[in-house]
Write a protein that holds these residues in place. Sequence first.
Motif, PDB file in Angstrom:
ATOM      1  N   LEU A  46       9.696 -27.546 -20.413  1.00  0.00           N
ATOM      2  CA  LEU A  46       8.847 -26.303 -20.589  1.00  0.00           C
ATOM      3  C   LEU A  46       9.475 -25.166 -21.276  1.00  0.00           C
ATOM      4  O   LEU A  46       8.866 -24.269 -21.766  1.00  0.00           O
ATOM      5  CB  LEU A  46       8.607 -25.867 -18.858  1.00  0.00           C
TER       6      LEU A  46
ATOM      7  N   ALA B 154       0.204 -31.095 -19.982  1.00  0.00           N
ATOM      8  CA  ALA B 154       0.971 -29.959 -19.748  1.00  0.00           C
ATOM      9  C   ALA B 154       1.586 -30.261 -18.341  1.00  0.00           C
ATOM     10  O   ALA B 154       2.802 -30.060 -18.262  1.00  0.00           O
ATOM     11  CB  ALA B 154       0.386 -28.657 -20.012  1.00  0.00           C
TER      12      ALA B 154
ATOM     13  N   SER C 142       2.392 -25.478 -27.997  1.00  0.00           N
ATOM     14  CA  SER C 142       1.043 -26.210 -27.660  1.00  0.00           C
ATOM     15  C   SER C 142       0.076 -25.362 -26.665  1.00  0.00           C
ATOM     16  O   SER C 142      -1.159 -25.666 -26.724  1.00  0.00           O
ATOM     17  CB  SER C 142       1.571 -27.563 -26.943  1.00  0.00           C
TER      18      SER C 142
ATOM     19  N   MET D 174       5.133 -30.886 -17.234  1.00  0.00           N
ATOM     20  CA  MET D 174       6.183 -30.044 -16.322  1.00  0.00           C
ATOM     21  C   MET D 174       6.460 -30.907 -15.224  1.00  0.00           C
ATOM     22  O   MET D 174       7.605 -30.461 -14.558  1.00  0.00           O
ATOM     23  CB  MET D 174       5.239 -28.910 -15.962  1.00  0.00           C
TER      24      MET D 174
ATOM     25  N   PHE E 109       6.665 -27.540 -26.695  1.00  0.00           N
ATOM     26  CA  PHE E 109       6.009 -27.270 -25.651  1.00  0.00           C
ATOM     27  C   PHE E 109       5.260 -25.915 -25.461  1.00  0.00           C
ATOM     28  O   PHE E 109       3.970 -26.007 -25.274  1.00  0.00           O
ATOM     29  CB  PHE E 109       6.770 -27.549 -24.267  1.00  0.00           C
ATOM     30  N   GLN E 110       5.945 -24.859 -25.957  1.00  0.00           N
ATOM     31  CA  GLN E 110       5.597 -23.684 -25.689  1.00  0.00           C
ATOM     32  C   GLN E 110       4.377 -23.360 -26.846  1.00  0.00           C
ATOM     33  O   GLN E 110       3.259 -22.854 -26.626  1.00  0.00           O
ATOM     34  CB  GLN E 110       6.547 -22.635 -25.991  1.00  0.00           C
TER      35      GLN E 110
ATOM     36  N   ARG F  16       3.111 -35.611 -25.264  1.00  0.00           N
ATOM     37  CA  ARG F  16       2.096 -35.158 -25.107  1.00  0.00           C
ATOM     38  C   ARG F  16       0.889 -35.613 -25.714  1.00  0.00           C
ATOM     39  O   ARG F  16      -0.222 -35.755 -25.153  1.00  0.00           O
ATOM     40  CB  ARG F  16       2.312 -33.402 -25.657  1.00  0.00           C
TER      41      ARG F  16
END
Length: 163
Positions: A155, A144, A163, A148, A160-161, A116
Amino acid sequence: MCSSDLLDWSERIVLPVRGLVRAAVRQNLEGERAGLLLGLLLGEKERIADDVREDFRKSGLAHVLVVSGMHVGIIALFILNALYLLPLPRAYCRIMTMAFLLFYALLTQLYPPVMRAVIVACIVLGSAIVERDADAYNALGWAALIIMVLWPLRLLGLSFQLS
């Protein structure tokens, strides 16, 4: 480039460099210090001693032990500023920094926070090359989206969440 070519490239270049980094760290440090540095550089968390992890957790600094955007940012600034010392056009320095960051992501085995941060850094550096303003939120959104598309199961990950 097919997946077997990428795997071959990884085995011929990335794995030996990881081995060189490990050897250099072990040659200069021992025990917990070596494990801590390998954890910070390559994301090898299993090498960090449990008591060291616990000490960092108690002090509220456990997040420092995870290779993250902060590490990528420090590396990017170091490489970019070192390249700026050379008599090269700024665009070349930025392109070489992007290439190094992509290689670093491979060294950390495409660890999600590193990916990321590398994508965001490449978008920011790329926008500077084409002389456009970079917006951090747009860069994060693009990162993102790219993650994905390339790794849809990420995801569901907490990293990831958050961020």
